[in-house]
Design a protein around this motif. Structure first.
Motif, PDB file in Angstrom:
ATOM      1  N   ALA A  49       7.749   4.226  -0.328  1.00 36.47           N
ATOM      2  CA  ALA A  49       7.992   2.976   0.398  1.00 36.47           C
ATOM      3  C   ALA A  49       8.012   1.786  -0.556  1.00 36.47           C
ATOM      4  O   ALA A  49       8.862   0.886  -0.432  1.00 36.47           O
ATOM      5  N   ALA A  50       7.092   1.779  -1.519  1.00 32.42           N
ATOM      6  CA  ALA A  50       7.041   0.688  -2.491  1.00 32.42           C
ATOM      7  C   ALA A  50       8.289   0.682  -3.363  1.00 32.42           C
ATOM      8  O   ALA A  50       8.892  -0.378  -3.608  1.00 32.42           O
ATOM      9  N   ALA A  51       8.702   1.853  -3.849  1.00 30.05           N
ATOM     10  CA  ALA A  51       9.854   1.937  -4.742  1.00 30.05           C
ATOM     11  C   ALA A  51      11.142   1.519  -4.029  1.00 30.05           C
ATOM     12  O   ALA A  51      11.951   0.754  -4.568  1.00 30.05           O
ATOM     13  N   VAL A  52      11.338   2.008  -2.810  1.00 33.05           N
ATOM     14  CA  VAL A  52      12.551   1.668  -2.061  1.00 33.05           C
ATOM     15  C   VAL A  52      12.592   0.172  -1.764  1.00 33.05           C
ATOM     16  O   VAL A  52      13.631  -0.481  -1.917  1.00 33.05           O
ATOM     17  N   THR A  53      11.471  -0.380  -1.340  1.00 32.52           N
ATOM     18  CA  THR A  53      11.430  -1.817  -1.041  1.00 32.52           C
ATOM     19  C   THR A  53      11.701  -2.640  -2.289  1.00 32.52           C
ATOM     20  O   THR A  53      12.462  -3.619  -2.253  1.00 32.52           O
ATOM     21  N   TYR A  54      11.071  -2.257  -3.386  1.00 31.70           N
ATOM     22  CA  TYR A  54      11.262  -2.995  -4.641  1.00 31.70           C
ATOM     23  C   TYR A  54      12.723  -2.969  -5.079  1.00 31.70           C
ATOM     24  O   TYR A  54      13.294  -4.005  -5.456  1.00 31.70           O
ATOM     25  N   LEU A  55      13.348  -1.799  -5.016  1.00 31.96           N
ATOM     26  CA  LEU A  55      14.728  -1.666  -5.474  1.00 31.96           C
ATOM     27  C   LEU A  55      15.719  -2.300  -4.499  1.00 31.96           C
ATOM     28  O   LEU A  55      16.805  -2.742  -4.917  1.00 31.96           O
ATOM     29  N   ALA A  56      15.374  -2.348  -3.222  1.00 27.07           N
ATOM     30  CA  ALA A  56      16.291  -2.893  -2.217  1.00 27.07           C
ATOM     31  C   ALA A  56      16.201  -4.405  -2.082  1.00 27.07           C
ATOM     32  O   ALA A  56      17.115  -5.022  -1.522  1.00 27.07           O
ATOM     33  N   MET A  67      -0.468   7.663   8.275  1.00 25.20           N
ATOM     34  CA  MET A  67       0.864   7.669   7.675  1.00 25.20           C
ATOM     35  C   MET A  67       1.497   6.280   7.739  1.00 25.20           C
ATOM     36  O   MET A  67       2.041   5.775   6.743  1.00 25.20           O
ATOM     37  N   LEU A  68       1.421   5.630   8.894  1.00 24.68           N
ATOM     38  CA  LEU A  68       2.023   4.304   9.058  1.00 24.68           C
ATOM     39  C   LEU A  68       1.372   3.281   8.135  1.00 24.68           C
ATOM     40  O   LEU A  68       2.050   2.428   7.553  1.00 24.68           O
ATOM     41  N   LEU A  69       0.058   3.357   7.994  1.00 26.88           N
ATOM     42  CA  LEU A  69      -0.645   2.397   7.144  1.00 26.88           C
ATOM     43  C   LEU A  69      -0.310   2.612   5.678  1.00 26.88           C
ATOM     44  O   LEU A  69      -0.177   1.649   4.916  1.00 26.88           O
ATOM     45  N   ALA A  70      -0.161   3.876   5.272  1.00 26.01           N
ATOM     46  CA  ALA A  70       0.242   4.156   3.889  1.00 26.01           C
ATOM     47  C   ALA A  70       1.622   3.557   3.611  1.00 26.01           C
ATOM     48  O   ALA A  70       1.850   2.930   2.567  1.00 26.01           O
ATOM     49  N   MET A 125      -4.392  13.660   1.134  1.00 22.13           N
ATOM     50  CA  MET A 125      -4.303  12.317   0.546  1.00 22.13           C
ATOM     51  C   MET A 125      -3.062  12.186  -0.339  1.00 22.13           C
ATOM     52  O   MET A 125      -2.421  11.137  -0.372  1.00 22.13           O
ATOM     53  N   ARG A 126      -2.705  13.250  -1.056  1.00 20.95           N
ATOM     54  CA  ARG A 126      -1.556  13.167  -1.957  1.00 20.95           C
ATOM     55  C   ARG A 126      -0.269  12.886  -1.204  1.00 20.95           C
ATOM     56  O   ARG A 126       0.602  12.160  -1.691  1.00 20.95           O
ATOM     57  N   ALA A 127      -0.133  13.465  -0.019  1.00 13.77           N
ATOM     58  CA  ALA A 127       1.069  13.217   0.779  1.00 13.77           C
ATOM     59  C   ALA A 127       1.163  11.744   1.170  1.00 13.77           C
ATOM     60  O   ALA A 127       2.248  11.133   1.108  1.00 13.77           O
ATOM     61  N   TYR A 128       0.045  11.166   1.566  1.00 17.84           N
ATOM     62  CA  TYR A 128       0.042   9.752   1.953  1.00 17.84           C
ATOM     63  C   TYR A 128       0.339   8.853   0.750  1.00 17.84           C
ATOM     64  O   TYR A 128       1.080   7.864   0.865  1.00 17.84           O
ATOM     65  N   LEU A 129      -0.239   9.180  -0.394  1.00 19.09           N
ATOM     66  CA  LEU A 129       0.023   8.379  -1.589  1.00 19.09           C
ATOM     67  C   LEU A 129       1.485   8.486  -2.016  1.00 19.09           C
ATOM     68  O   LEU A 129       2.070   7.509  -2.503  1.00 19.09           O
ATOM     69  N   LEU A 130       2.082   9.669  -1.826  1.00 16.05           N
ATOM     70  CA  LEU A 130       3.509   9.827  -2.132  1.00 16.05           C
ATOM     71  C   LEU A 130       4.351   8.935  -1.221  1.00 16.05           C
ATOM     72  O   LEU A 130       5.284   8.269  -1.683  1.00 16.05           O
ATOM     73  N   LEU A 131       4.025   8.911   0.069  1.00 12.79           N
ATOM     74  CA  LEU A 131       4.768   8.055   1.003  1.00 12.79           C
ATOM     75  C   LEU A 131       4.598   6.587   0.646  1.00 12.79           C
ATOM     76  O   LEU A 131       5.553   5.796   0.732  1.00 12.79           O
ATOM     77  N   MET A 132       3.396   6.215   0.240  1.00 14.18           N
ATOM     78  CA  MET A 132       3.149   4.832  -0.180  1.00 14.18           C
ATOM     79  C   MET A 132       4.006   4.480  -1.386  1.00 14.18           C
ATOM     80  O   MET A 132       4.620   3.400  -1.444  1.00 14.18           O
ATOM     81  N   LEU A 133       4.070   5.390  -2.350  1.00 16.23           N
ATOM     82  CA  LEU A 133       4.865   5.163  -3.558  1.00 16.23           C
ATOM     83  C   LEU A 133       6.351   5.074  -3.227  1.00 16.23           C
ATOM     84  O   LEU A 133       7.061   4.205  -3.744  1.00 16.23           O
ATOM     85  N   ALA A 157      10.686   6.105   4.032  1.00 11.27           N
ATOM     86  CA  ALA A 157       9.395   6.791   3.927  1.00 11.27           C
ATOM     87  C   ALA A 157       9.098   7.616   5.172  1.00 11.27           C
ATOM     88  O   ALA A 157       8.592   8.744   5.070  1.00 11.27           O
ATOM     89  N   VAL A 158       9.407   7.091   6.357  1.00 14.47           N
ATOM     90  CA  VAL A 158       9.137   7.828   7.598  1.00 14.47           C
ATOM     91  C   VAL A 158      10.061   9.036   7.717  1.00 14.47           C
ATOM     92  O   VAL A 158       9.634  10.117   8.150  1.00 14.47           O
ATOM     93  N   VAL A 159      11.322   8.890   7.331  1.00 17.82           N
ATOM     94  CA  VAL A 159      12.239  10.032   7.349  1.00 17.82           C
ATOM     95  C   VAL A 159      11.733  11.121   6.395  1.00 17.82           C
ATOM     96  O   VAL A 159      11.750  12.320   6.719  1.00 17.82           O
ATOM     97  N   LEU A 160      11.267  10.719   5.214  1.00 17.78           N
ATOM     98  CA  LEU A 160      10.696  11.686   4.279  1.00 17.78           C
ATOM     99  C   LEU A 160       9.479  12.371   4.883  1.00 17.78           C
ATOM    100  O   LEU A 160       9.312  13.595   4.766  1.00 17.78           O
ATOM    101  N   ALA A 161       8.629  11.595   5.549  1.00 19.94           N
ATOM    102  CA  ALA A 161       7.431  12.168   6.167  1.00 19.94           C
ATOM    103  C   ALA A 161       7.796  13.192   7.236  1.00 19.94           C
ATOM    104  O   ALA A 161       7.111  14.218   7.388  1.00 19.94           O
ATOM    105  N   SER A 162       8.879  12.927   7.964  1.00 22.26           N
ATOM    106  CA  SER A 162       9.291  13.855   9.030  1.00 22.26           C
ATOM    107  C   SER A 162       9.731  15.208   8.474  1.00 22.26           C
ATOM    108  O   SER A 162       9.777  16.196   9.208  1.00 22.26           O
ATOM    109  N   GLN A 163      10.054  15.270   7.196  1.00 16.61           N
ATOM    110  CA  GLN A 163      10.486  16.519   6.557  1.00 16.61           C
ATOM    111  C   GLN A 163       9.332  17.241   5.867  1.00 16.61           C
ATOM    112  O   GLN A 163       9.536  18.328   5.323  1.00 16.61           O
ATOM    113  N   MET A 164       8.146  16.645   5.872  1.00 15.74           N
ATOM    114  CA  MET A 164       6.992  17.268   5.244  1.00 15.74           C
ATOM    115  C   MET A 164       6.303  18.214   6.227  1.00 15.74           C
ATOM    116  O   MET A 164       5.921  17.790   7.325  1.00 15.74           O
TER     117      MET A 164
END
Length: 401
Positions: free
Chosen positions: A11-18, A199-202, A1-9, A60-67
């Protein structure tokens, strides 16, 4: 669950800043929602929020691919197929937001994106019924996949008419779908919780949450077609891939109790999540065809317009529609954990509460939800002879989304 929550965070941070950058690009490329006769917004507003959403998804997906935890998810090309399809419709939406493409061109682009996903193995090969109905024909599988993806994209597009509405609905429904997908993964693969749909839903929930601070009333930017189609496509991709978690040959004799419920949920939950958009789209098509007009002819009769006509403020209408989305999506997702009779009882109570919020005295009460409170404006007191309701600063996003 922590990995999914990290991806969610992430994705949210990148979208907010972009998103401020997407607003700048929208102004530079003239992707601006002008004020038209059918709209209810009063100021031209940038509409390329989808660019920030796409960036959040990609990072977020690129980060997930490295996990290491999610390495198995990328063993086949499905994840990149969905990201590629999202990029195609984002560029298509950008072109539409700038040049206002005709509906046939948009539909062709949507079919192309859905076809690309299918080419990357994102296909419906069976329908999750108690009998495990297998789609034996490759052509039928391709057609059903493209149809599901195109319908999902246009459903989100149709409902995107109030500030924060589409992003909030997908965030709420996606959260319910995420919890269901994670729970299903725990049941079907207790030794490994890595799952593409989860992963996609997170990531999808994350980009919606990151965009909402910029998009909730009063909005500084609209997601545009570039955003609504990306949300619809990624959601459809997750719904399609989740069917791979269930054995289509399983029967009622092999499964019992709560284990039998997941056979139905993959079919019901995606519909529940986008029930309001689907209902809005279906009513619009019927209404326009009955009037002798094109199904794509814009009007001011969408569900969000009707909420405003009931007397709700912009923010109140959006929040009430959030409630309806939560009722349907979490109600269906709850079937995984609780008996259907308990869920049905709770769902009935929730529907009554939602009806009271929609049709009850809240329409004219709740000062803290009034639009002028959000903007800091001092409401004018019109003369009795010509009093009118204040005009919300939003748009019917059909044509902008």
């Amino acid at each position: 669950m922590r990995a999914y929550l990290l991806l969610m965070l992430v994705a949210a941070a990148v979208t907010y800043l972009a998103t401020p950058g997407a607003r700048w690009v929208a102004r530079r490329t003239n992707a601006i929602s002008a004020v038209r006769a059918r709209d209810v917004h009063v100021l031209p507003t940038p509409r390329l929020g989808g660019l920030a959403m796409l960036l959040g998804i990609v990072v977020a997906v690129v980060l997930a691919s490295q996990m290491p935890f999610l390495s198995g998810v990328f063993a086949d090309p499905q994840a990149w197929g969905i990201v590629g399809g999202a990029a195609i419709v984002c560029l298509l939406g950008w072109a539409d937001d700038v040049w206002d493409l005709d509906w046939m061109t948009k539909l062709a682009g949507q079919v192309l994106a859905a076809g690309f996903m299918a080419w990357q193995q994102v296909q419906l090969t069976w329908l999750p019924t108690p009998e495990g109905l297998v789609i034996t024909s490759s052509r039928l599988s391709l057609f059903v996949t493209v149809l599901v993806v195109v319908v999902a994209m246009n459903a989100v597009n149709f409902v995107d008419g109030l500030d924060g509405l589409a992003a909030g609905l997908i965030a709420i429904g996606g959260s319910a779908f995420f919890l269901y997908s994670y729970s299903l993964t725990q049941q079907s693969s207790p030794e490994n919780y890595a799952n593409l749909a989860t992963m996609l839903l997170a990531v999808l929930v994350g980009v919606c949450l990151g965009f909402l601070p910029h998009n909730f009333y009063p909005s500084h930017i609209f997601m545009g077609d570039s955003g609504s189609m990306v949300l619809g496509l990624v959601f459809a991709g997750a719904a399609i891939t989740i069917t791979g978690n269930i054995d289509p040959t399983a029967t009622g004799d092999a499964l019992s109790g709560a284990q039998r419920v997941p056979l139905f949920i993959p079919l019901l939950l995606p519909v529940a999540v986008v029930l309001l958009p689907l209902l809005d789209m279906a009513l619009a098509v019927v209404r326009r065809v009955a009037a002798g007009k094109s199904p794509f002819h814009p009007d001011r009769m969408h569900l969000h317009h009707r909420m405003l006509a009931l007397g709700h403020s912009h923010r109140r209408a959006v929040l009430i529609l959030y409630v309806w989305a939560a009722v349907f999506s979490f109600g269906v997702a709850a079937l995984v954990r609780w008996d259907w009779s308990v869920v049905l009882t709770g769902l009935g109570v929730a529907v009554v509460v939602a009806l009271l919020l929609t049709l009850g005295p809240l329409r004219t009460r709740g000062r803290f939800l009034d639009d002028d409170v959000a903007t800091g404006a001092v409401p004018a007191v019109p003369a009795a002879a010509d009093a009118v309701a204040p005009t919300p600063t939003t748009t019917s996003h059909e044509g902008r989304s």
